[in-house]
Design a protein around this motif. Structure first.
Motif, PDB file in Angstrom:
ATOM      1  N   ILE A 175       0.755  -1.120   0.086  1.00 24.90           N
ATOM      2  CA  ILE A 175      -0.069   0.048   0.040  1.00 24.90           C
ATOM      3  C   ILE A 175       0.931   1.305   0.054  1.00 24.90           C
ATOM      4  O   ILE A 175       1.645   1.479   0.852  1.00 24.90           O
ATOM      5  CB  ILE A 175      -0.884   0.050   1.272  1.00 24.90           C
ATOM      6  CG1 ILE A 175      -1.950  -1.161   1.191  1.00 24.90           C
ATOM      7  CG2 ILE A 175      -1.799   1.062   1.363  1.00 24.90           C
ATOM      8  CD1 ILE A 175      -2.532  -1.455   2.533  1.00 24.90           C
ATOM      9  N   ALA A 176       1.047   1.849  -1.197  1.00 19.45           N
ATOM     10  CA  ALA A 176       1.866   2.947  -1.441  1.00 19.45           C
ATOM     11  C   ALA A 176       1.310   4.210  -1.907  1.00 19.45           C
ATOM     12  O   ALA A 176       0.460   4.125  -2.506  1.00 19.45           O
ATOM     13  CB  ALA A 176       2.888   2.480  -2.159  1.00 19.45           C
ATOM     14  N   PRO A 177       1.788   5.417  -1.795  1.00 20.97           N
ATOM     15  CA  PRO A 177       1.402   6.590  -2.558  1.00 20.97           C
ATOM     16  C   PRO A 177       1.653   6.749  -3.852  1.00 20.97           C
ATOM     17  O   PRO A 177       2.795   6.196  -4.352  1.00 20.97           O
ATOM     18  CB  PRO A 177       1.962   7.695  -1.471  1.00 20.97           C
ATOM     19  CG  PRO A 177       3.195   7.247  -1.159  1.00 20.97           C
ATOM     20  CD  PRO A 177       2.922   5.802  -0.720  1.00 20.97           C
ATOM     21  N   ILE A 178       0.564   7.143  -4.607  1.00 22.03           N
ATOM     22  CA  ILE A 178       0.795   7.242  -5.837  1.00 22.03           C
ATOM     23  C   ILE A 178       0.205   8.540  -6.260  1.00 22.03           C
ATOM     24  O   ILE A 178      -0.922   8.743  -5.724  1.00 22.03           O
ATOM     25  CB  ILE A 178       0.464   5.954  -6.797  1.00 22.03           C
ATOM     26  CG1 ILE A 178       0.996   6.004  -8.077  1.00 22.03           C
ATOM     27  CG2 ILE A 178      -0.847   5.832  -6.797  1.00 22.03           C
ATOM     28  CD1 ILE A 178       1.199   4.419  -8.885  1.00 22.03           C
ATOM     29  N   ALA A 179       0.363   9.028  -7.735  1.00 21.55           N
ATOM     30  CA  ALA A 179      -0.464   9.986  -8.197  1.00 21.55           C
ATOM     31  C   ALA A 179      -0.823   9.299  -9.852  1.00 21.55           C
ATOM     32  O   ALA A 179       0.123   9.102 -10.371  1.00 21.55           O
ATOM     33  CB  ALA A 179       0.348  11.523  -8.532  1.00 21.55           C
ATOM     34  N   LEU A 180      -2.080   9.357 -10.030  1.00 25.80           N
ATOM     35  CA  LEU A 180      -2.549   8.908 -11.338  1.00 25.80           C
ATOM     36  C   LEU A 180      -2.424   9.516 -12.475  1.00 25.80           C
ATOM     37  O   LEU A 180      -2.428  10.853 -12.305  1.00 25.80           O
ATOM     38  CB  LEU A 180      -4.065   8.296 -11.142  1.00 25.80           C
ATOM     39  CG  LEU A 180      -4.337   7.214 -10.104  1.00 25.80           C
ATOM     40  CD1 LEU A 180      -5.757   6.685 -10.111  1.00 25.80           C
ATOM     41  CD2 LEU A 180      -3.557   5.966 -10.451  1.00 25.80           C
ATOM     42  N   PRO A 181      -1.982   9.097 -13.517  1.00 26.36           N
ATOM     43  CA  PRO A 181      -1.891   9.950 -14.708  1.00 26.36           C
ATOM     44  C   PRO A 181      -3.237  10.377 -15.109  1.00 26.36           C
ATOM     45  O   PRO A 181      -4.308   9.610 -14.842  1.00 26.36           O
ATOM     46  CB  PRO A 181      -1.216   9.253 -16.018  1.00 26.36           C
ATOM     47  CG  PRO A 181      -1.729   7.826 -15.543  1.00 26.36           C
ATOM     48  CD  PRO A 181      -1.707   7.669 -13.900  1.00 26.36           C
ATOM     49  N   GLN A 182      -3.403  11.673 -15.649  1.00 27.73           N
ATOM     50  CA  GLN A 182      -4.868  12.039 -15.721  1.00 27.73           C
ATOM     51  C   GLN A 182      -5.498  11.835 -17.098  1.00 27.73           C
ATOM     52  O   GLN A 182      -6.539  11.892 -17.145  1.00 27.73           O
ATOM     53  CB  GLN A 182      -4.613  13.760 -15.958  1.00 27.73           C
ATOM     54  CG  GLN A 182      -4.362  14.332 -14.599  1.00 27.73           C
ATOM     55  CD  GLN A 182      -5.358  13.977 -13.538  1.00 27.73           C
ATOM     56  OE1 GLN A 182      -6.617  14.204 -13.742  1.00 27.73           O
ATOM     57  NE2 GLN A 182      -4.860  13.481 -12.438  1.00 27.73           N
ATOM     58  N   ALA A 183      -4.635  11.379 -18.073  1.00 25.88           N
ATOM     59  CA  ALA A 183      -5.354  10.968 -19.411  1.00 25.88           C
ATOM     60  C   ALA A 183      -4.849   9.363 -19.461  1.00 25.88           C
ATOM     61  O   ALA A 183      -3.781   8.919 -20.064  1.00 25.88           O
ATOM     62  CB  ALA A 183      -4.540  11.669 -20.584  1.00 25.88           C
ATOM     63  N   GLY A 184      -5.864   8.557 -19.230  1.00 25.04           N
ATOM     64  CA  GLY A 184      -5.874   6.788 -19.368  1.00 25.04           C
ATOM     65  C   GLY A 184      -4.861   6.338 -18.256  1.00 25.04           C
ATOM     66  O   GLY A 184      -3.670   6.663 -18.178  1.00 25.04           O
ATOM     67  N   ALA A 185      -5.279   5.443 -17.446  1.00 30.06           N
ATOM     68  CA  ALA A 185      -4.608   4.775 -16.590  1.00 30.06           C
ATOM     69  C   ALA A 185      -4.585   3.127 -16.497  1.00 30.06           C
ATOM     70  O   ALA A 185      -4.392   2.458 -15.558  1.00 30.06           O
ATOM     71  CB  ALA A 185      -5.183   5.275 -15.183  1.00 30.06           C
ATOM     72  N   GLN A 186      -4.858   2.867 -17.807  1.00 29.66           N
ATOM     73  CA  GLN A 186      -5.255   1.412 -18.075  1.00 29.66           C
ATOM     74  C   GLN A 186      -3.816   0.536 -17.693  1.00 29.66           C
ATOM     75  O   GLN A 186      -3.554  -0.304 -17.313  1.00 29.66           O
ATOM     76  CB  GLN A 186      -5.473   0.948 -19.525  1.00 29.66           C
ATOM     77  CG  GLN A 186      -7.198   1.870 -19.709  1.00 29.66           C
ATOM     78  CD  GLN A 186      -6.865   3.069 -20.543  1.00 29.66           C
ATOM     79  OE1 GLN A 186      -6.025   3.874 -19.871  1.00 29.66           O
ATOM     80  NE2 GLN A 186      -7.713   3.126 -21.400  1.00 29.66           N
ATOM     81  N   ALA A 187      -2.519   1.333 -18.360  1.00 25.50           N
ATOM     82  CA  ALA A 187      -1.305   0.628 -18.321  1.00 25.50           C
ATOM     83  C   ALA A 187      -0.232   1.559 -17.877  1.00 25.50           C
ATOM     84  O   ALA A 187      -0.265   2.376 -18.158  1.00 25.50           O
ATOM     85  CB  ALA A 187      -1.212  -0.325 -19.475  1.00 25.50           C
ATOM     86  N   LEU A 188       0.506   1.109 -17.282  1.00 26.20           N
ATOM     87  CA  LEU A 188       1.909   1.942 -16.685  1.00 26.20           C
ATOM     88  C   LEU A 188       3.043   0.935 -16.989  1.00 26.20           C
ATOM     89  O   LEU A 188       3.159  -0.179 -16.878  1.00 26.20           O
ATOM     90  CB  LEU A 188       1.710   2.438 -15.376  1.00 26.20           C
ATOM     91  CG  LEU A 188       0.669   3.267 -14.927  1.00 26.20           C
ATOM     92  CD1 LEU A 188       0.727   3.487 -13.395  1.00 26.20           C
ATOM     93  CD2 LEU A 188       0.516   4.356 -15.842  1.00 26.20           C
ATOM     94  N   ASN A 189       4.251   1.461 -17.294  1.00 24.67           N
ATOM     95  CA  ASN A 189       5.521   0.931 -17.442  1.00 24.67           C
ATOM     96  C   ASN A 189       6.403   1.075 -16.148  1.00 24.67           C
ATOM     97  O   ASN A 189       6.029   2.186 -15.354  1.00 24.67           O
ATOM     98  CB  ASN A 189       6.328   1.201 -18.538  1.00 24.67           C
ATOM     99  CG  ASN A 189       6.508   2.718 -18.685  1.00 24.67           C
ATOM    100  OD1 ASN A 189       6.713   3.559 -17.745  1.00 24.67           O
ATOM    101  ND2 ASN A 189       6.623   3.290 -19.999  1.00 24.67           N
ATOM    102  N   GLU A 190       7.473   0.650 -15.829  1.00 26.77           N
ATOM    103  CA  GLU A 190       8.355   0.789 -14.764  1.00 26.77           C
ATOM    104  C   GLU A 190       8.645   2.163 -14.596  1.00 26.77           C
ATOM    105  O   GLU A 190       8.776   2.783 -13.549  1.00 26.77           O
ATOM    106  CB  GLU A 190       9.555  -0.185 -14.874  1.00 26.77           C
ATOM    107  CG  GLU A 190       9.169  -1.631 -14.633  1.00 26.77           C
ATOM    108  CD  GLU A 190       8.985  -2.423 -16.018  1.00 26.77           C
ATOM    109  OE1 GLU A 190       8.564  -1.529 -17.034  1.00 26.77           O
ATOM    110  OE2 GLU A 190       9.355  -3.487 -16.292  1.00 26.77           O
ATOM    111  N   LYS A 191       9.101   2.819 -15.801  1.00 27.83           N
ATOM    112  CA  LYS A 191       9.664   4.269 -15.433  1.00 27.83           C
ATOM    113  C   LYS A 191       8.459   5.036 -15.104  1.00 27.83           C
ATOM    114  O   LYS A 191       8.680   6.038 -14.168  1.00 27.83           O
ATOM    115  CB  LYS A 191      10.219   4.691 -16.962  1.00 27.83           C
ATOM    116  CG  LYS A 191      10.922   5.981 -16.996  1.00 27.83           C
ATOM    117  CD  LYS A 191      11.231   6.430 -18.209  1.00 27.83           C
ATOM    118  CE  LYS A 191      11.894   8.019 -18.405  1.00 27.83           C
ATOM    119  NZ  LYS A 191      12.440   8.379 -19.838  1.00 27.83           N
ATOM    120  N   PHE A 192       7.568   5.142 -15.610  1.00 28.28           N
ATOM    121  CA  PHE A 192       6.096   5.956 -15.345  1.00 28.28           C
ATOM    122  C   PHE A 192       5.873   5.394 -13.686  1.00 28.28           C
ATOM    123  O   PHE A 192       5.581   6.581 -12.958  1.00 28.28           O
ATOM    124  CB  PHE A 192       5.198   5.824 -16.057  1.00 28.28           C
ATOM    125  CG  PHE A 192       4.098   6.966 -16.232  1.00 28.28           C
ATOM    126  CD1 PHE A 192       4.433   7.829 -15.573  1.00 28.28           C
ATOM    127  CD2 PHE A 192       2.924   6.673 -16.891  1.00 28.28           C
ATOM    128  CE1 PHE A 192       3.494   8.996 -15.827  1.00 28.28           C
ATOM    129  CE2 PHE A 192       1.978   7.876 -17.162  1.00 28.28           C
ATOM    130  CZ  PHE A 192       2.419   9.124 -16.398  1.00 28.28           C
TER     131      PHE A 192
END
Length: 267
Positions: A175-192
């Protein structure tokens, strides 16, 4: 009664219904996963758009589930079409619900309204028309804990599986803090993911694989049967196209407290 007070009364009703439903399920069904699936199936929704000239007419976009009386439902904001009102075609947002007594692949189409959108937490509150749909119980905010066993339900890979409701098991690994991307959150990569670690709210990391189509589905605590989160995105390795062939086994979910805040927040 003003809007704020009505929403507060609704929140109290949701808590009462959810607590009773979860307790009855755990006591009456023994808390087993097959019982949870059987009870939750009528409350999980197919979300998409419908157009008479589309082929196919129903275009699947994601999963949702009913969280409060009057058929109030939750999904991810990114599941909704970006621009539906200005679409010149007669395309409209709809949901499909499981037909009474159906175990798979029998669905009833219903109209739906978008009541609220919370872009920061990538959530949307919907109202589904038609007969009452069973409400899924929402967990206490403190119930989600690292190491807890969970299951999540949805429609991975869309219509490729014939819109069969699928359940996966996993563990809340972090359980960790995060900020979601505003345009599309279906998939993220390690860098993001590394860039987003300076986040604004906690998110549940699951050691289980979600796929396109799972977005907006409920995450259940296996001990209580209550919803602890909403599937939001999956960590991928490399290009997005590899999500199916090389899944990372890591998915993320929005904690249920964000759902509760959306239910009581005034317009």
């Amino acid at each position: 009664m003003n809007l704020t007070r009505r929403m507060l009364v609704l929140a109290a009703a949701v808590t009462a219904v959810g607590s009773s439903y979860g307790a009855d399920r755990a006591a009456g069904e023994g808390g087993s996963l097959p019982a949870l699936i059987r009870n939750a199936r009528p409350s999980v929704l197919l979300i998409g758009t419908y157009g008479e000239t589309d082929s196919p007419r129903f275009l699947f976009r994601g999963t949702g589930f009913v969280v409060a009386p009057n058929n109030l439902a939750i999904t991810n904001a990114h599941v909704l079409p970006d621009v539906l009102e200005d679409d010149p075609s007669p395309r409209r947002l709809i949901v499909q619900t499981a037909s009474p007594g159906a175990t798979s692949n029998k669905w009833t189409q219903r109209e739906v309204q978008v009541l609220k959108i919370d872009r920061e937490h990538d959530l949307a509150l919907l109202k589904v028309d038609g007969p009452a749909i069973p409400v899924l119980p929402l967990a206490n905010d403190q119930l989600a804990q690292e190491g807890a066993s969970v299951a999540f339900m949805g429609f991975p890979i869309g219509g490729a599986l014939g819109f069969s409701l699928v359940t996966h098991r996993g563990t809340i690994s972090s359980i960790a803090p995060i900020a979601l991307p505003q345009a599309g959150a279906q998939a993220l990569n390690e860098k993001f993911i590394r860039q987003l670690r300076q986040g604004t709210f906690n998110i549940l990391q699951l050691d289980a694989t979600a796929y396109p189509g799972n977005s907006g589905g409920p995450v259940f605590d296996l001990n209580t049967g209550a919803v602890v989160g909403v599937i939001n995105m999956v960590l991928i390795k490399g290009a997005r196209e590899t999500a199916l062939s090389h899944p990372s086994g890591i998915s993320y979910a929005i904690p249920v407290e964000s759902v509760k805040r959306l239910l009581v927040r005034p317009e």
